[in-house]
Design an enzyme around this catalytic site. Structure first.
Site, short mmCIF file in Angstrom:
data_model
loop_
_atom_site.label_atom_id
_atom_site.label_comp_id
_atom_site.label_asym_id
_atom_site.label_seq_id
_atom_site.Cartn_x
_atom_site.Cartn_y
_atom_site.Cartn_z
N ALA A 154 39.89 16.88 89.44
CA ALA A 154 39.92 17.26 88.03
C ALA A 154 40.38 16.13 87.12
O ALA A 154 39.95 16.03 85.97
CB ALA A 154 40.84 18.47 87.85
N TYR A 178 38.68 19.80 80.52
CA TYR A 178 39.66 20.12 79.47
C TYR A 178 39.77 18.93 78.52
O TYR A 178 39.43 17.80 78.89
CB TYR A 178 41.00 20.44 80.14
N ASN A 180 41.93 16.86 77.62
CA ASN A 180 42.67 15.65 77.99
C ASN A 180 42.00 14.86 79.12
O ASN A 180 42.57 13.88 79.59
CB ASN A 180 44.12 15.99 78.36
N LYS A 181 40.82 15.28 79.53
CA LYS A 181 40.12 14.58 80.61
C LYS A 181 39.26 13.44 80.06
O LYS A 181 38.91 13.41 78.88
CB LYS A 181 39.26 15.56 81.41
N HIS A 182 38.87 12.51 80.95
CA HIS A 182 38.03 11.38 80.54
C HIS A 182 36.66 11.83 80.06
O HIS A 182 35.99 11.13 79.30
CB HIS A 182 37.83 10.41 81.72
#
Length: 376
Positions: A154, A178, A180-182
């Site tokens: 994740a 989400y 805050n992911k890359h």
């Protein structure tokens, strides 16, 4: 305000969203879903991608598709978000925990073999915060004991393990999108695998287990974990910029490392391990036990300066919900317990500016300099 996460949406997100609106394809039937699935799977070196509503849903699907059922033991780290353990418990499985490595913060691979029993069916690997778990050792162990490997990647968009993409290991892997992911869709997830049968099983579980013969006659229970065309449109635009996002994350991590190098009161993340350079999904710090300052104190001090933070994960063996279920009684994992009580992460979103990183670092060092030392 410097939020703990600021996403970066400067690619084709608006263009693709407008296409969804103009064509009126906004549901999970829209064409962006398949495009996103195919391109994401190719990016991580998998044959199949199955887009879904979120990363936790991806884990539910993966655990079910892997055949985890009542009484099956699954080994995983205690230091992780609750989703992997929750998926195992909901499937009727038994989560079996291992402690963390104090330097990488990942699961301690050397502790896995002693936890294997006749009931062990799988190892659920979770890569934590920016560095990959030692997958060669995991795969060798799994082959020796005939175990399934489920990989929770994740936090690993664009990361590799010895030049092989994270998300390409084991029977099945999962991702989260989400904010805050890359790669983000706002909310979203992906299951990736190579086995045709497993992929078809995942697609069925994602879509309420509808049957081709008669749609609304069900022989088993699945989930409505479908991804919308609009989410996939954003995800595809984000995926197009993944190399730039990875580069920017590493630039941010290096800037934090340089600006905080003289702060002896905190442990900084490793810049790399034997398998990869840190991808800095988040920039975590661990406060020394010699300092009479808690992460809550530091977070409060930073909040007064309008700087957001977030605490580290809380260990599974100390989660109140699992304690109420009678799980993990009498178990102790001291490294994970310390990480949870002494760690937090700083603003790490792709949208943060260099001057904001400098401001965060100055504030952290200012608060630390005023903290008293337990050792006198």
């Amino acid at each position: 305000m410097i939020p703990v996460n600021t996403p970066l949406l400067d690619g084709n997100e608006k263009k693709y969203l407008l296409e969804c609106i103009e064509t009126q394809w906004i549901s999970s039937e829209g064409p962006f879903v398949k495009r996103f699935e195919d391109q994401f799977a190719a990016t991580v070196g998998r044959k199949h991608g199955i887009a879904c509503a979120n990363g936790s849903g991806a884990l539910d699907i993966a655990v079910a598709a892997a055949g985890i059922g009542p009484g099956d033991e699954v080994i995983l780290p205690t230091f992780t978000i609750i989703s992997p353990a929750a998926s195992i418990v909901r499937a009727g499985g038994v989560p079996v925990l291992v402690d963390s490595d104090p330097n990488t913060w990942n699961m301690r691979v050397q502790a896995i073999e002693q936890k294997i029993t006749s009931k062990t069916k799988a190892i659920l690997v979770v890569h934590i915060y920016g560095l990959p778990v030692e997958m060669d050792a995991i795969l060798a162990l799994a082959e020796r004991h005939n175990l399934i490997v489920i990989e929770d990647a994740a936090e690993m968009h664009g990361q590799t393990h010895r030049d092989r993409p994270c998300g390409s290991f084991g029977l099945i892997s999962t991702f989260s999108f989400y904010p805050n992911k890359h790669v983000t869709c706002g909310e979203g997830g992906m299951v990736v695998c190579d086995d045709d049968r497993i992929a078809e099983r995942c697609r069925k579980l994602r879509n309420l287990c509808f049957e081709p013969e008669r749609r609304f006659v069900h022989h088993e229970l699945g989930w409505n974990y479908r991804m919308t065309n609009m989410q996939a449109a954003v995800g595809l635009a984000q995926l197009e910029k993944l190399p730039q996002h990875v580069q920017r994350k590493r630039e941010m991590g290096l800037r934090y490392q340089q600006r905080l190098a003289d702060a002896s009161e905190i442990q900084l993340p490793l810049t790399r391990n034997d398998a990869a350079e840190n991808i800095y999904w988040v920039f975590g710090i661990v406060i020394s036990d010699a300092v009479a300052l808690t992460p809550e104190d530091l977070a409060a001090g930073l909040a007064k300066r309008k700087i957001g933070t977030r605490p580290f994960f809380w260990p599974m063996h100390q989660q109140p919900i699992f304690e109420s279920m009678g799980l993990f009684q009498g178990q102790s994992f001291p490294v994970a317990e310390r990480l949870a009580r002494r760690g937090l992460y700083l603003p790490s979103g792709l949208g943060i500016k260099n001057n904001e990183i400098d401001e965060v670092c100055d504030a952290v060092k200012s608060i630390l300099s005023g903290a008293s030392r337990i050792d006198g």
